[in-house]
Each structure stands twice: as C-alpha cells, then as structure tokens.
Design a protein around this motif. Structure first.
Motif, PDB file in Angstrom:
ATOM      1  N   THR A  13       0.823  -1.222   0.000  1.00 56.22           N
ATOM      2  CA  THR A  13       0.000   0.000   0.000  1.00 56.22           C
ATOM      3  C   THR A  13       0.849   1.261   0.000  1.00 56.22           C
ATOM      4  OG1 THR A  13      -0.151  -0.014   2.418  1.00 56.22           O
ATOM      5  CG2 THR A  13      -1.877  -1.190   1.187  1.00 56.22           C
ATOM      6  N   GLY A  14       2.022   1.198   0.611  1.00 52.13           N
ATOM      7  CA  GLY A  14       2.877   2.375   0.696  1.00 52.13           C
ATOM      8  C   GLY A  14       2.419   3.390   1.710  1.00 52.13           C
ATOM      9  N   VAL A  15       1.465   3.040   2.565  1.00 48.60           N
ATOM     10  CA  VAL A  15       0.984   3.953   3.598  1.00 48.60           C
ATOM     11  C   VAL A  15       1.094   3.239   4.936  1.00 48.60           C
ATOM     12  CG1 VAL A  15      -0.575   5.190   2.043  1.00 48.60           C
ATOM     13  CG2 VAL A  15      -1.400   3.164   3.294  1.00 48.60           C
ATOM     14  N   ILE A  16       0.917   4.016   6.008  1.00 46.47           N
ATOM     15  CA  ILE A  16       1.001   3.451   7.345  1.00 46.47           C
ATOM     16  C   ILE A  16      -0.031   2.348   7.517  1.00 46.47           C
ATOM     17  CG2 ILE A  16      -0.549   5.147   8.368  1.00 46.47           C
ATOM     18  CD1 ILE A  16       1.301   5.071  10.874  1.00 46.47           C
ATOM     19  N   TYR A  17       0.355   1.287   8.189  1.00 45.78           N
ATOM     20  CA  TYR A  17      -0.513   0.125   8.323  1.00 45.78           C
ATOM     21  C   TYR A  17      -0.680  -0.213   9.791  1.00 45.78           C
ATOM     22  CZ  TYR A  17      -2.013  -4.742   8.299  1.00 45.78           C
ATOM     23  OH  TYR A  17      -2.696  -5.922   8.531  1.00 45.78           O
ATOM     24  N   TRP A  18      -1.965  -0.382  10.188  1.00 42.14           N
ATOM     25  CA  TRP A  18      -2.320  -0.761  11.560  1.00 42.14           C
ATOM     26  C   TRP A  18      -2.758  -2.215  11.511  1.00 42.14           C
ATOM     27  CZ3 TRP A  18      -1.632   3.310  14.993  1.00 42.14           C
ATOM     28  CH2 TRP A  18      -1.550   4.576  14.423  1.00 42.14           C
TER      29      TRP A  18
END
Length: 592
Positions: free
Chosen positions: A137-142
């Motif tokens: 995704t290239g974004v922060i992941y929770w």
C-alpha cells in the motif's frame, strides 16, 4: 316524552368529549413527545460519551503515528549507527506504550531495535503480514490486534513505510482499558473497544480483555460495522442493553458505551409515572369540578321540574324556588307568572266548561223538541195534504161526466202541487236529521245497492244506466250512502234531455284512505256559474212546472258527504253532460 334525552347525561357526555377527551389526548401526546425527547437526550448523552472516548483513542493513535514519523526523521538525519541506537533507547523510554521499536531496511531485515536485543539484529521481517501490507500500500498500516507474549496485553504493530525501509512499532493497547475506566468512572455505564473482528480490546472490566471475549456474532456489532456511529438496544450477556458505538477511522475499531436499558431509561419511566399520575389527578380534578358545576346547574332544574310536576297536578299555589344563578331566577319568575296565568285560565276554563255543559243540556233539549216538532209537523202537515189530494180525486170521480177537461187538468195540477209539498216536507225533514241522527255503520255492497236503486227508477225507457267495472264493499251508514246515490242517480235520470240513447255511468275505486265514486251522464250539462249554486237549498235549474223537484236533493247529498268527512264536486260544461264526484272515507280499520 320517552324519546327525550337526559340533560345530566348530555352535559356529562359533552364535558367528556370537550374537556376530558382532549385533555387525555393532549396528555398522551405530550407524554409521547417528552418520552421521545428524553430517550433522545439519553441516547445522545451515551453517543457523546462514546464519541469522546473515540476521540481519545484516535488521539492516542495519532500520537503513536507522530512518534514513528519523528523516529523516521531522526533516523534520516543521523549518520552514525551508535547515535541512532542511543536515540532509539531514549525514545522507547519516553514512549512507554510502545513495547518495542524496529527499524527495517528495504529488504525487511532488522537494522535497529529498541530495547536493544542483539539476536534480533539482521532477522528478516519480509514474510510478516504487516510488512507485506505496508509494502503493497505504501501507507502506514495498523495491524490486527494480538496478545503480546511479553506483556500479555493486546498489542498491534504500526508499520510506517520510509525511504530507507520501514519503522515498526509494537503498540501496547492496555491503555485503552484505562480510557474506558476513566470515561465511565462517574457514570452508571461501562465502556468498551472492539476491533473489526468483534474482539474486546479495551473495557472497563479488564477481565473481558484478558479473556479475549468476542462479540462478533452480536447483531449490534454487525450493524455498527456498516456505519460510522449509532445507538442500539440489544441483548448483551442476557441483559437488555443500550449501546452507543463510534468508529475509529484509523483502525476501524468501534468504541462503545454500554448501559443497562432499564437503568438508562429509569428517569424516563419515573417521569412517565409522574406525568401519568399528574394527568390522572388533573382529569379527576376536572371531573370533580364538572360534577360540582353540574350539581349547581341541575339541582335548581330538578327542583323546578318537581314543582312543575306538582303544578301540572293542579297545585297552582306553589312558589317556585330560585337558584344561585340569575338565569334560574328569571326562569323561576317566568314560570311563576305562567303558573298564575294557567291558574287563571283554568278558572276561566272551568267556568266555560260549566257553560258548555249547560249549553249541551239545552241543545239536547232543543234537539228533542226539534225531533218532536218534526214528527208533529210531518204528521200534521202531511195529513191535510193527503186529505186535499183524496178530496180532489173523489170530486173528479163524482163529477166525472160533467167535469170539463180544463177542470180535470186543474185537479191533476192540484194533486201535483200537493205531491210536491209532501216531497218538500220529507226533504226538509231528512236534511234536518243529517248529523243529528246517526245510524250504525255496517258492511255495504255498493254495487248491489246501486242496482237496487236503478231497479226502483224503472221504467227508464231508452236511457242506459250501467256500472263501470265493479264497486267495492265498504263499511258505512247504509241509509246515508243510499240517499247520496239515490239523489245523484235520480237527478241524472230525471234531468237527462235524451230519454232514448242517453247514458248514466256509475264507477268507484279505492284511493289511499278513502273511496272515490262518480255518477256521470251525457245529458244537458251544467254551466260552471251554477256549480256552487246547485248545492244550496231549494235551488233548481229548471222551472218546477217543467220538472218536478224540491231543490233539496243536492243540498242533502252535500251535507251527508261532508258530514262523513268527504267532499263532493261537479265537473260539467253546458251541453256536455255532468260528472258528480264524491269521496267516502274508510271507516273500518280492517279496510286500511
């Protein structure tokens, strides 16, 4: 009188319709509106508390994200590995809710870790789900929540992709239960935070967190996952519960405030009970006031009715009592005036009644005297007339050979005048008896009666007298009805100007409550100017020397018919015949 309505009942029903029913309707409507508003306030308060908790959780997650970004910024600036490790050690002490922090290179291997564990350095994390998801995704992941093996607390990984690799923080979520406990400390509710699978990851009761209680099958959880926020009523652990859930955007968690529905809506129930009690009291008070007012109004009416009944029984000396209202005083005064007027009228009526009784006695005496006079007059007047007629006949017989034709004609004329005088006396007597002498009503076959009258008139020569259709059998005074038909048929025959070829037709039929009879001829007719005159006494249209007549017949007919309650009319034009129509009311109830 039996169909009259009770004033008490009418006033009571009107009061119920105009006061009690609207009051009850307004009370019910107001109660519903108040209940709805209180429900809304309670649910809004729960939802507001849940939103406040969700804001704290979101702020907590935002701080964690900002902390990771701060690490990334420092790690980019610093070029010395020892400084980077010391920084990470200091950073982990400043952010105690992070269990550990890992810096991964582009290949997913651990370059730095805090707290420092030498054996972790160089381990590849490229196969871990959090690494793959953040890389794709290239974004922060929770990540999903899991139980930490080190602390036994719910934990998640926060993975921040960077230009040099990734920053991975293991975030301890035990603080979430603290948020729930602090938010619900002063309220009779409990807070809870569930992840996207429905597992409790924060709760006022930490035992539920440790036991990994899952509510994924609960209907409210499934509904809440489809919306951002909402309030529901559902069964939680066998108890009816009011639940307010708000979504945490970063992780998709739901922050909820749970409260027993019975306890949540206890103020509503209390308010409803108080309102119902107040409404019942208001209605009872209104009924009491209404009954009191009705008694104030109806008691004087009852007294007035009682006195009215006594006055109606003849107690005219009673004084009508007054009431507490001006209108009743005026009514009592008017009624007292009316009572005095009735008493005066009663006294006058009593005097008039006595006068009428005296007059009736006198009239009966006069009628008896008139009957006696009629009998005597009939006997004393007819006897000389019969003697004159006999004497003239004897003289004519004795002088037979010597009497001249002129003398014989004078003798016949004398006997004719005597016969006319006898008929006139008989007609006057019959006219005087109509209405005074009543014969009994009996069934009369009108057709048979008319046939008898026609036979008595024979010979008719060439004149045709017939019945059209059939005549009914009615209940009537036979003598009076026969007099009517005998006079009308006799006049039609006597005055017909065509003895040969003339026609007289008698007809009759039932019309509503009477019978209608007609006697029609095609004789000389009667001019309209004489239609009223012919029913007067001693009125004839032809000289008595030409047609023998007393002028009493039609007057007698009219008196008989109108005395029975019927009417008689004539329809005729001169030269076009005449039709006499009369009605005879139905007298026997079996004929109706």
């Amino acid at each position: 009188m039996s169909n009259s309505r009770s004033l008490t009942r009418v006033l009571t029903m009107q009061f119920l319709l105009l006061v009690v029913v609207p009051l009850a309707a307004i009370s019910i409507l107001t109660l519903q509106l108040l209940t709805k508003e209180l429900d809304r306030q309670i649910t809004s308060k729960n939802l507001l508390l849940a939103s406040s908790m969700a804001d704290q959780v979101d702020a907590f997650l935002q701080d964690a994200e900002m902390a990771l970004r701060q690490v990334d910024a420092v790690m980019e600036v610093s070029r010395v590995d020892e400084r980077k490790q010391r920084y990470l050690e200091a950073w982990i002490r400043n952010y105690p809710y992070f269990e550990s922090l890992q810096i991964l290179n582009r290949d997913g291997r651990v370059r730095y870790i805090a707290p420092y564990r030498p054996h972790y350095t160089g381990i590849s994390m490229a196969g871990q789900p959090f690494y793959k998801e953040a890389l794709s995704t290239g974004v922060i992941y929770w990540s999903p929540v899991f139980i930490s093996q080190q602390t036994g607390q719910p934990t998640l990984t926060v993975t921040l992709p960077t230009s040099a690799g990734m920053v991975v923080g293991f975030l301890n979520l035990g603080w979430l239960s603290d948020v729930c406990i602090q938010a619900t400390r002063d309220a009779p509710v409990w807070g809870g935070i569930i992840d996207k699978e429905g597992t409790i990851i924060g709760h006022s009761d930490r035992r539920l967190v440790n036991e990994r209680t899952n509510l994924g099958d609960a209907g409210f959880v499934r509904r809440s996952l489809r919306v951002q926020s909402g309030t529901y009523r559902d069964m939680v652990q066998g108890q009816d519960t009011l639940i307010s859930l708000v979504a945490v955007n970063r992780t998709g968690w739901r922050v909820g405030v749970f409260q027993s529905a019975a306890q949540a809506f206890r103020p509503v129930e209390a308010m409803r009970n108080i309102f119902i009690a107040g409404s019942c009291l208001a209605v009872a008070l209104a009924l009491f006031l209404a009954l009191w007012l009705l008694r104030k109004i109806l008691n004087p009416l009852a007294d007035l009715t009682n006195h009215t009944r006594q006055i109606a029984d003849g107690c005219y000396d009673l004084v009508v009592p007054t009431g507490d209202f001006k209108e009743f005083d005026e009514l009592a005064g008017h009624f007292q005036t009316m009572s005095e007027a009735v008493r005066s009228r009663e006294e006058d009526l009593s005097g008039k009644r006595q006068e009428l009784e005296n007059s009736m006695v006198t009239l009966e005496k006069r009628n008896r005297e008139l009957d006696q006079f009629a009998y005597v007059a009939s006997h004393d007047l007819k006897a000389p007339l019969r003697a004159i007629a006999n004497l003239s006949q004897w003289m004519e017989d004795d002088l037979g050979p010597v009497i001249t034709g002129e003398t014989r004609r004078h003798m016949e004329l004398l006997r004719g005048r005597v016969k006319r005088m006898e008929n006139l006396i008989e007609g006057i007597l019959q006219y005087s008896r109509v209405g005074r002498i009543v014969t009994g009503a009996e069934p009369v076959d009108v057709e048979e009666m008319v046939q008898d009258i026609v036979q008595e008139l024979e010979p008719l020569g060439g004149l045709s007298v017939r019945i059209e259709g059939s005549l009914p059998v009615i209940t009537a005074e036979r003598v009076r009805l026969r007099q009517v038909f005998a006079n009308l048929i006799g006049n039609a025959v006597k005055y017909h100007n065509r003895p040969v070829g003339g026609n007289v037709v008698i007809a009759g039929k039932r019309e509503d409550s009477c019978y209608a009879f007609t006697v029609a001829d095609d004789g000389p007719g009667i001019a309209p100017v004489y239609h009223e005159k012919i029913f007067e006494m001693f009125q004839t249209l032809q000289p008595r020397d030409r047609v023998e007549s007393t002028g009493v017949g039609l007057a007698l007919v009219k008196k008989i018919v109108e005395g029975q309650g019927g009417q008689i009319t004539v329809h005729s034009q001169e030269g076009e015949g005449a039709t006499f129509c009369f009605t005879w009311p139905v007298q026997d109830s079996t004929e109706l």
